[in-house]
Design an enzyme around this catalytic site. Structure first.
Site, PDB file in Angstrom:
ATOM      1  N   GLY A  12       0.779  -1.161  -0.099  1.00 32.72           N
ATOM      2  CA  GLY A  12       0.172   0.065   0.023  1.00 32.72           C
ATOM      3  C   GLY A  12       0.825   1.483  -0.004  1.00 32.72           C
ATOM      4  N   ASP A  69       7.060   5.908   8.484  1.00 37.07           N
ATOM      5  CA  ASP A  69       6.473   5.189   9.553  1.00 37.07           C
ATOM      6  C   ASP A  69       5.078   5.952   9.785  1.00 37.07           C
ATOM      7  OD1 ASP A  69       7.066   3.077  11.350  1.00 37.07           O
ATOM      8  OD2 ASP A  69       6.422   4.601  12.741  1.00 37.07           O
ATOM      9  N   ASP A 153      -7.876   1.955   5.992  1.00 44.22           N
ATOM     10  CA  ASP A 153      -8.710   2.935   5.268  1.00 44.22           C
ATOM     11  C   ASP A 153      -9.949   2.809   5.282  1.00 44.22           C
ATOM     12  OD1 ASP A 153      -6.576   4.464   4.392  1.00 44.22           O
ATOM     13  OD2 ASP A 153      -6.212   3.280   2.728  1.00 44.22           O
ATOM     14  N   ARG A 179       0.072  10.857   3.948  1.00 45.89           N
ATOM     15  CA  ARG A 179       1.348  10.569   3.304  1.00 45.89           C
ATOM     16  C   ARG A 179       1.528  11.721   2.131  1.00 45.89           C
ATOM     17  NH1 ARG A 179      -0.008   5.785   3.235  1.00 45.89           N
ATOM     18  NH2 ARG A 179       1.172   5.410   5.097  1.00 45.89           N
TER      19      ARG A 179
HETATM   20  P1  IMP Z   1       4.317   0.843   9.998  1.00 44.11           P
HETATM   21  O1  IMP Z   1       4.584   2.275   9.633  1.00 44.11           O
HETATM   22  O2  IMP Z   1       5.136  -0.044   9.293  1.00 44.11           O
HETATM   23  O3  IMP Z   1       4.644   0.652  11.336  1.00 44.11           O
HETATM   24  O4  IMP Z   1       2.864   0.467   9.824  1.00 44.11           O
HETATM   25  C1  IMP Z   1       2.188   1.615   9.823  1.00 44.11           C
HETATM   26  C2  IMP Z   1       0.474   0.928   9.717  1.00 44.11           C
HETATM   27  O5  IMP Z   1      -0.256   2.122   9.868  1.00 44.11           O
HETATM   28  C3  IMP Z   1       0.108   0.176   8.396  1.00 44.11           C
HETATM   29  O6  IMP Z   1       0.472  -1.067   8.361  1.00 44.11           O
HETATM   30  C4  IMP Z   1      -1.327   0.724   8.229  1.00 44.11           C
HETATM   31  O7  IMP Z   1      -2.049  -0.461   9.251  1.00 44.11           O
HETATM   32  C5  IMP Z   1      -1.435   1.747   9.375  1.00 44.11           C
HETATM   33  N1  IMP Z   1      -1.597   2.716   8.161  1.00 44.11           N
HETATM   34  C6  IMP Z   1      -0.590   3.717   7.743  1.00 44.11           C
HETATM   35  N2  IMP Z   1      -0.916   4.506   6.856  1.00 44.11           N
HETATM   36  C7  IMP Z   1      -2.084   4.268   6.367  1.00 44.11           C
HETATM   37  C8  IMP Z   1      -3.011   4.405   5.464  1.00 44.11           C
HETATM   38  O8  IMP Z   1      -2.849   5.427   4.579  1.00 44.11           O
HETATM   39  N3  IMP Z   1      -4.292   3.945   5.541  1.00 44.11           N
HETATM   40  C9  IMP Z   1      -4.567   2.718   6.136  1.00 44.11           C
HETATM   41  N4  IMP Z   1      -3.676   2.434   7.275  1.00 44.11           N
HETATM   42  C10 IMP Z   1      -2.518   3.070   7.247  1.00 44.11           C
END
Ligand code: IMP
Length: 195
Positions: A12, A69, A153, A179
């Site tokens: 994603g 992150d 989402d 993002r």
């Molecule tokens: P990490 O940055 O690898 O610790 O993971 C961040 C987690 O936050 C992701 O796996 C998603 O579960 C959630 N996350 C971050 N950005 C988004 C987004 O744009 N949509 C939905 N979930 C998000």
């Protein structure tokens, strides 16, 4: 900068960042292309974890590396899951379960406000690291809606909109996402600093 490595295996994030960075650098590679491992995240802030991921990848491959992150912070849950957003989905990742967990913990709380944060860390081969933060406020709905996007989402409705991020096509989410806002700052930095 000729090559930029996206230091993530999250499909994603790769899809969104690749589209957001289109035309900025001649070549974009991913952690998967270079067989880089995703290190465990021991930090307690988005900045710590993003920096650690970008620097670890840069040391392993020698290119400029960009790590994201990010996470969902729920106000009525004192900011949880926050930096632990991925952990709430367990192993292997199950975001249906993670969304259920958020909703169960919220119970009948009247405050369903939440926000997504993204911190992008850019680590250069000479050791410099720059970080850029973006945030989007919204509210949580139940049940989840939509099949687009990833992670949380389907339960997140950005402020001023009716649809969840899960119901928005990529281009629509990119107009208002955490993002995308972090990437805008990154792009401005790169343009202003001749990288
Ligand atoms: P990490 O940055 O690898 O610790 O993971 C961040 C987690 O936050 C992701 O796996 C998603 O579960 C959630 N996350 C971050 N950005 C988004 C987004 O744009 N949509 C939905 N979930 C998000």
């Amino acid at each position: 900068m000729k090559t930029l490595v996206l230091a993530t295996h999250n499909k994603g994030k790769i899809k969104e960042l690749t589209a957001l960075l289109d035309g900025l650098v001649p070549e974009i590679k991913t952690a998967e292309d270079l067989r880089l491992i995703e290190p465990p995240e021991y930090g307690t802030t988005f900045i710590e974890n993003a920096t650690m991921k970008a620097v670890t990848a840069m040391r392993a491959c020698g290119y400029a590396c960009l790590a994201d992150d990010s996470g969902l912070s729920v106000n009525a849950l004192n900011g949880e899951p926050g930096v632990y957003s991925a952990d709430w989905a367990g192993h292997p990742r199950d975001f249906k379960m993670a969304m259920n967990l958020v909703n169960d913990k919220l119970g009948d709380a009247s405050d369903r406000s939440a926000y997504f944060t993204s911190v992008l860390a850019l680590a250069f081969p000479d050791g410099r690291v720059e970080t850029f933060e973006g945030r989007v406020n919204g509210t949580l709905c139940w049940p989840p809606r939509g099949l687009e996007g990833f992670g949380y989402d389907p339960i997140f409705i950005p402020q001023g909109h009716d649809k969840t991020f899960g119901e928005m096509l990529l281009e629509e989410k990119q107009g208002m996402s955490h993002r995308a806002f972090a990437t805008e700052k990154l792009v401005e930095y790169i343009k202003n600093n001749n990288h």
